[in-house]
Scaffold this active site. Structure first.
Site, PDB file in Angstrom:
ATOM      1  N   ARG A  66      20.946 -25.204 -17.184  1.00 41.93           N
ATOM      2  CA  ARG A  66      21.072 -24.092 -18.128  1.00 41.93           C
ATOM      3  C   ARG A  66      22.202 -24.391 -19.133  1.00 41.93           C
ATOM      4  NH1 ARG A  66      22.467 -17.690 -17.888  1.00 41.93           N
ATOM      5  NH2 ARG A  66      20.533 -16.929 -18.711  1.00 41.93           N
TER       6      ARG A  66
ATOM      7  N   LYS B 155      29.675  -7.393 -13.160  1.00 43.01           N
ATOM      8  CA  LYS B 155      28.605  -8.190 -12.551  1.00 43.01           C
ATOM      9  C   LYS B 155      29.044  -9.647 -12.641  1.00 43.01           C
ATOM     10  CE  LYS B 155      23.706  -9.294 -13.425  1.00 43.01           C
ATOM     11  NZ  LYS B 155      22.560  -8.934 -14.270  1.00 43.01           N
ATOM     12  N   TRP B 156      29.354 -10.248 -11.498  1.00 43.53           N
ATOM     13  CA  TRP B 156      29.896 -11.621 -11.441  1.00 43.53           C
ATOM     14  C   TRP B 156      28.724 -12.557 -11.168  1.00 43.53           C
ATOM     15  CZ3 TRP B 156      35.433 -12.992 -10.262  1.00 43.53           C
ATOM     16  CH2 TRP B 156      35.605 -14.374 -10.083  1.00 43.53           C
ATOM     17  N   ASP B 157      28.352 -13.329 -12.169  1.00 47.39           N
ATOM     18  CA  ASP B 157      27.147 -14.160 -12.086  1.00 47.39           C
ATOM     19  C   ASP B 157      27.527 -15.631 -11.876  1.00 47.39           C
ATOM     20  OD1 ASP B 157      24.466 -14.832 -12.244  1.00 47.39           O
ATOM     21  OD2 ASP B 157      24.143 -13.973 -14.230  1.00 47.39           O
ATOM     22  N   MET B 158      26.556 -16.432 -11.443  1.00 43.61           N
ATOM     23  CA  MET B 158      26.738 -17.884 -11.318  1.00 43.61           C
ATOM     24  C   MET B 158      25.353 -18.509 -11.411  1.00 43.61           C
ATOM     25  SD  MET B 158      27.605 -20.327  -8.266  1.00 43.61           S
ATOM     26  CE  MET B 158      28.564 -21.811  -8.378  1.00 43.61           C
TER      27      MET B 158
ATOM     28  N   ASP C 120      16.135 -11.995  -9.688  1.00 40.10           N
ATOM     29  CA  ASP C 120      15.741 -11.883 -11.094  1.00 40.10           C
ATOM     30  C   ASP C 120      14.282 -11.476 -11.220  1.00 40.10           C
ATOM     31  OD1 ASP C 120      18.149 -12.353 -12.249  1.00 40.10           O
ATOM     32  OD2 ASP C 120      17.813 -14.478 -12.653  1.00 40.10           O
TER      33      ASP C 120
END
Ligand code: DGJ
Length: 696
Positions: free
Chosen positions: A416, A449-452, A520
């Protein structure tokens, strides 16, 4: 709860179960029993001391050691594998002492290598009411030389020998298709489930349940457990030939080496396990109780949020978000979350990660303008971040190209368009704490919102020299440090754990986050299956679920709402396109969710009919005192003439009188549970029924 020990024999009893181990006649610490609590101490078997069958099946291998270390003639999966400086690669653990630990209500058993000054402490904590046992291990090197730890699992769980064979339940999947429940026999040999990705992963979850093949949702003995760790992990399910099966688990030893310098100690992450005679449902409820009670904001109702990610992707700015916020507030939404796309240079996923300041073209007055407006509308303001990541096209990367995981002579593989910041480095940790701290001080932010959005590659850490293989450990510890420090500085913030959906879902992250972004995939019929897998381990309160436009118009809005109302409700559709009638439906269902959310988020969950293979599925949530309950039923596609099975309610007070929405006749809890009820539902229809206790 009770704990006893005499003659080096330890009985850990919870309300209804018992876990027993002791020293056998050869002085080895061995497992003796795990199952229902028995009436008398003398009922439990003595510590086994099997003789071995042949030189090829030696006693060491046949003995169910409480914490087997690689060495001697042990050929099974060890919990511990160590290399000593003189080249010895075997460990010989001997019992030294045991002490009661009043903090944990359990025991600490100390072992030591027979020759080298390597100490191993086995810690046991009893959660009596929930029939759970928590275990972890601490290593200490008191010698003058470093030792290299090549594997340090948190525990092995020995199971009874099942006449019918051993069946393993676990969760498998992939991105947008997480938490697929798999039940399969464990044949002779070892079945490994693991993550080598640096995170918990979408592909597998550190959770297991084992039974004899005969347990069901509501009945039968089940042994189950999970590991509290957010990095790479491994579960080995072993079925030795003609012997009892066992499950060992811990941090993954793949590409792993931990150096214990003189005087150093290392505590491996805890794992939690339990035994229940009440089937897979009871196993899940025990874990749900455990998790709910330990959430950072335990007991607080989760707010209904709106997030425009699916509707607008990166196309966010102050004016358009304000427009969505107005509609959301009018529907009854309580928390408005600005997702990806808000920061400097972020127009797509190819740039910007690392530069955590609002994009001046999109948010000319910073985040304060939007956040203040959202607050004026009566909602909290929340924000998306992805602190562990950097795009090569960012000022942060241009300034610190050495801050990412990499091998100097290898290309850095992007996923990504991003690279992984090395959170094992103290300077990276400090930088990110200060950066996100500034961000949180810049506007009234109540939710993060902590995304990875990718896994590790080239897991190099050049500055660490010989300790590079500790990256798998130190990265996760660094993550906990950064997140923990930010949570400490900003106690008003509610955190959500996200990793491209459910890629970071585990017990440890739930000490920092109150919620997990489940997947998702927001298509409601797929979600029913994903959510059911998720619920094996996690309670509804932590399961963030959005109503989106996926699947419309085939899947009605009410169905999409009902599916999301089974967890922590959120909205993620393009509200600008919702018709007046759709907004009215949303307003009604949001109001209804507010009425029932205490039961959903704090009640006991019963999976009445599985969505895994069935086109008709149902779930029930019951208030802890049995005073009310909520029933959801879903029908996807069933060819006509369709037979809709009777649903047997669960968890009601048998003698009390209950009324169920849509049924005029009140009946006793026992009648609703034994005789059940029948619902008529068309294809792609759903129903929500409230259940009220009207008389004790
Ligand atoms: C992955 C998350 O799961 C989505 O909900 C969204 O936040 C995107 N990342 C944003 O990049």
């Amino acid at each position: 709860m009770s704990r006893h020990s005499d003659d080096h024999y330890w009985i850990l009893e919870t309300q209804t179960s018992a876990y027993v181990f002791g020293l056998n006649q050869h002085g080895r610490l061995v497992h003796a029993y795990w199952g229902p609590r028995l009436p008398r101490r003398s009922d439990y078997p003595p510590p086994p001391d099997p003789p071995g069958l042949s030189s090829f099946d030696p006693a060491d291998t046949c003995t169910p050691e409480e914490y087997p270390a690689a060495g001697g003639t042990r050929y099974g999966e060890p919990c511990l594998k160590v290399s000593f400086p003189d080249g010895a690669r075997s460990t010989d653990l001997r019992f030294i002492s045991a002490r009661q630990d009043d903090d944990t209500q359990g025991w600490v058993i100390t072992l030591r290598d027979a020759v080298y000054p390597l100490w191993v402490e086995l810690h046991y904590r009893i959660h009596s009411q929930l029939d759970l046992i928590e275990r972890w291990v601490v290593l200490r090197n008191t010698g003058p030389h470093p030792v290299t730890v090549e594997r340090v699992f948190s525990a092995v769980w020995h199971l009874p020998r099942f006449e019918t064979g051993c069946r393993l339940s676990h969760l498998a999947g992939r991105w947008a298709d997480e938490f697929r429940l798999v039940r399969e026999p464990v044949y002779d040999g070892t079945k490994i489930i693991e993550s080598r990705r640096g995170t918990t992963s979408h592909q597998a979850s550190p959770w297991f349940a084992v039974d004899s093949g005969c347990a069901a949702e509501d009945s039968g003995p089940v042994w189950f457990g999970t590991l509290a760790w957010s990095g790479s992990w491994k579960i080995c399910a072993e079925q030795p030939p003609r012997a009892a099966p066992r499950i060992s688990l811990g941090i993954n030893d793949w590409d792993f080496a931990l150096q214990l310098s003189p005087g150093e100690r290392y505590a491996a992450p805890p794992c939690l396990a339990g035994y229940t005679p009440g089937g897979f449902g009871a196993a899940s409820r025990a874990l749900h109780h455990f998790i709910r009670a330990r959430l950072p904001h335990a007991g607080a109702a989760h707010k209904i949020l709106y997030n425009s990610w699916e509707a607008t992707l990166f196309d966010v700015d102050e004016a358009s978000q304000k427009q969505l916020a107005e509609i959301a507030a009018g529907l009854g939404v309580e928390l408005f979350v600005l997702d990806d796309g808000w920061f400097r240079g972020r127009r797509s996923d190819s740039a910007g990660l690392g530069d955590w300041q609002p994009d001046p073209l999109k948010f000319p007055t910073g985040l304060g303008g939007l956040a203040g407006y959202v607050n004026q509308l009566g909602m909290d303001f929340g924000l998306w971040i992805e602190p562990e990541m950097v795009n090569p096209n960012s000022d942060l990367y241009r300034a610190h190209p050495d801050w990412v995981l990499h091998y100097p002579q290898r290309p850095r593989t992007e996923a990504r368009n991003q690279l992984v910041l090395n959170f094992a480095r103290a300077d990276v940790q400090e930088y990110m704490i200060e950066t996100i701290d500034r961000l949180l001080n810049s506007a009234p932010i109540a939710f993060i919102k902590w995304d990875m959005n990718r896994n590790f590659s080239e897991p190099g850490w050049p500055a660490a020299g010989e300790r590079q293989r500790e990256i798998w450990l130190r990265y996760v510890e660094g993550l906990y440090r950064v997140w923990g420090e930010l949570a400490h500085r900003h106690p008003q913030v509610t955190w959500q754990s996200c990793s491209g959906g459910g890629g970071r879902a585990d017990l440890a992250v739930l000490r920092l986050a109150d919620q997990i972004w489940t997947s998702d995939n927001t298509e409601a019929t797929a979600r029913l299956r994903i959510q059911e897998g998720f619920s094996q381990l996690f309670p509804a309160a932590v399961m963030e679920a959005w109503v989106t436009d996926m699947g419309a118009p085939l899947i009605p809005l009410e169905f999409r709402f009902h599916a999301a109302m089974c967890g922590s409700l959120g909205l993620g559709g393009n509200l600008l396109h919702w018709t007046g009638a759709e907004r009215e439906t949303a307003r009604r269902l949001i109001a209804q969710y507010k009425d029932i959310r205490a039961v959903i988020q704090s009640g006991d969950q019963y999976r009445l009919r599985s969505a895994q293979e069935n086109a008709f599925s149902a779930l029930q949530y019951t208030a802890p005192d049995g005073s009310e309950a909520v029933l959801f039923a879903f029908r996807t596609f069933l060819p006509e003439p369709a037979e809709i099975p009777v649903l047997h309610l669960r968890g009601l007070d048998p003698g009390a009188l209950y009324l169920v929405d849509g049924f005029s006749q009140p009946r006793s809890g026992l009648a609703w549970m034994l005789d059940g009820l029948h619902l008529e539902l068309g294809n792609f229809c759903s129903t929500l029924r409230r259940i009220y206790k009207i008389e004790d």
